[in-house]
Design a protein around this motif. Structure first.
Motif, short mmCIF file in Angstrom:
data_model
loop_
_atom_site.label_atom_id
_atom_site.label_comp_id
_atom_site.label_asym_id
_atom_site.label_seq_id
_atom_site.Cartn_x
_atom_site.Cartn_y
_atom_site.Cartn_z
N ILE A 1 -3.08 9.32 -1.72
CA ILE A 1 -3.92 8.52 -0.84
C ILE A 1 -5.35 8.55 -1.35
CG2 ILE A 1 -2.49 8.88 1.22
CD1 ILE A 1 -4.52 10.99 2.11
N ASP A 2 -6.15 7.60 -0.88
CA ASP A 2 -7.57 7.55 -1.23
C ASP A 2 -8.34 8.42 -0.24
OD1 ASP A 2 -7.09 5.76 -3.24
OD2 ASP A 2 -7.44 4.00 -2.00
N HIS B 1 0.83 -1.21 0.00
CA HIS B 1 0.00 0.00 0.00
C HIS B 1 0.86 1.26 0.00
CE1 HIS B 1 -3.33 2.67 0.82
NE2 HIS B 1 -2.67 3.16 1.86
N LEU B 2 1.88 1.29 0.85
CA LEU B 2 2.71 2.48 0.97
C LEU B 2 3.60 2.71 -0.25
CD1 LEU B 2 3.74 2.11 4.70
CD2 LEU B 2 2.12 3.76 3.74
N ARG B 3 4.16 1.65 -0.79
CA ARG B 3 5.12 1.79 -1.88
C ARG B 3 4.45 1.86 -3.26
NH1 ARG B 3 10.40 3.38 -1.90
NH2 ARG B 3 11.44 2.54 -3.70
N CYS B 4 3.43 1.03 -3.48
CA CYS B 4 2.82 0.94 -4.81
C CYS B 4 1.51 1.71 -4.93
CB CYS B 4 2.56 -0.52 -5.16
SG CYS B 4 4.04 -1.55 -5.15
N ILE C 1 -11.94 11.29 -0.06
CA ILE C 1 -13.07 11.88 -0.78
C ILE C 1 -12.87 13.39 -0.88
CG2 ILE C 1 -14.69 10.07 -0.13
CD1 ILE C 1 -15.72 11.93 2.08
N ALA C 2 -13.63 14.02 -1.72
CA ALA C 2 -13.47 15.46 -1.98
C ALA C 2 -13.71 16.30 -0.73
CB ALA C 2 -14.41 15.90 -3.09
N ALA C 3 -14.48 15.79 0.24
CA ALA C 3 -14.76 16.56 1.45
C ALA C 3 -13.53 16.70 2.34
CB ALA C 3 -15.89 15.90 2.24
N ASP C 4 -12.53 15.85 2.15
CA ASP C 4 -11.32 15.89 2.96
C ASP C 4 -10.32 16.89 2.40
OD1 ASP C 4 -12.27 13.98 4.69
OD2 ASP C 4 -11.39 12.31 3.58
N ARG C 5 -10.65 18.15 2.41
CA ARG C 5 -9.80 19.20 1.85
C ARG C 5 -8.42 19.28 2.50
NH1 ARG C 5 -10.43 20.47 -3.01
NH2 ARG C 5 -9.55 22.52 -2.70
N PRO C 6 -8.27 19.02 3.81
CA PRO C 6 -6.92 19.14 4.38
C PRO C 6 -5.90 18.20 3.72
CG PRO C 6 -8.54 18.99 6.13
CD PRO C 6 -9.26 18.73 4.84
N TYR C 7 -6.38 17.12 3.10
CA TYR C 7 -5.47 16.17 2.48
C TYR C 7 -5.26 16.43 0.99
CZ TYR C 7 -6.18 13.58 6.78
OH TYR C 7 -6.23 13.21 8.09
N TYR C 8 -5.86 17.50 0.45
CA TYR C 8 -5.76 17.77 -0.98
C TYR C 8 -4.55 18.64 -1.28
CZ TYR C 8 -7.03 18.90 -5.74
OH TYR C 8 -7.02 19.03 -7.10
N SER C 9 -3.75 18.22 -2.27
CA SER C 9 -2.60 19.00 -2.71
C SER C 9 -2.97 19.71 -4.00
CB SER C 9 -1.40 18.08 -2.95
OG SER C 9 -0.37 18.78 -3.61
N GLY C 10 -3.05 21.03 -3.95
CA GLY C 10 -3.37 21.80 -5.14
C GLY C 10 -2.27 21.71 -6.19
N LYS C 11 -1.02 21.62 -5.74
CA LYS C 11 0.10 21.52 -6.66
C LYS C 11 0.09 20.19 -7.41
CE LYS C 11 5.15 21.67 -6.73
NZ LYS C 11 6.36 21.81 -5.90
N LYS C 12 -0.15 19.09 -6.69
CA LYS C 12 -0.15 17.76 -7.30
C LYS C 12 -1.52 17.38 -7.88
CE LYS C 12 4.07 16.59 -6.10
NZ LYS C 12 5.09 16.17 -7.00
N ARG C 13 -2.55 18.12 -7.49
CA ARG C 13 -3.92 17.90 -7.94
C ARG C 13 -4.45 16.51 -7.57
NH1 ARG C 13 -4.81 22.61 -9.65
NH2 ARG C 13 -3.92 23.62 -11.45
N HIS C 14 -4.13 16.06 -6.36
CA HIS C 14 -4.71 14.84 -5.82
C HIS C 14 -4.58 14.88 -4.29
CE1 HIS C 14 -0.76 13.09 -4.91
NE2 HIS C 14 -0.38 13.40 -6.14
#
Length: 142
Positions: A109-110, A48-51, A112-125
């Motif tokens: 990481i997996d 999970h962590l590596r792949c 949902i869109a509601a989890d904004r603190p985990y969203y990277s605007g630079k990487k777009r995921h």
């Protein structure tokens, strides 16, 4: 559901190291029975962590439920986090070096869109920021 073989670009020493610490953790908390032995749990977490394999993919591949895959990965991450030095220890060690290198990356990481603190605007995921402090030779500074 189809199951496929996969490879992880890590040595078996990494797998054995995490497996030993997971086994010690199980003894510490008094776990009587688990679906996967510590070595297989370590492989699950490292995959999970590596792949970046999803919980659903890992659950199917290891013959366990998705919630079990999540719990096993969380436990492995907690064990790895406990092995990491504290910031104070890292800074004390860094002071003894001529210079250190700080590098980091955003691991996808997996979420949902509601989890904004985990969203990277630079990487777009969605992702978690992981940083490493090392000396010029690649050895951990702490």
């Amino acid at each position: 559901m189809l199951v496929y073989p996969s490879a992880i670009d890590l040595s078996t020493a990494h797998l054995r190291h995490l497996g030993r610490h997971l086994a010690a953790r199980r003894r510490e908390i008094g776990t009587r029975w688990r679906r996967l032995i510590p070595g297989r749990q370590a492989l699950l977490a490292l995959a999970h962590l590596r792949c970046g394999d999803t919980y659903a993919q890992l659950a199917a591949g290891f013959g366990i439920g998705i919630a079990t895959a999540y719990r096993y990965i969380r436990e492995a991450i907690d064990v790895l986090a406990a092995l990491a030095p504290t910031l104070d220890v890292a800074m004390q060690t860094a002071r003894t070096k001529a210079f250190v290198i700080l590098d980091g990356t955003v691991l996808p990481i997996d979420r949902i869109a509601a989890d904004r603190p985990y969203y990277s605007g630079k990487k777009r995921h969605h992702g978690m920021n992981v940083q490493v402090l090392t000396d010029p030779f690649g050895d951990h500074a702490a």
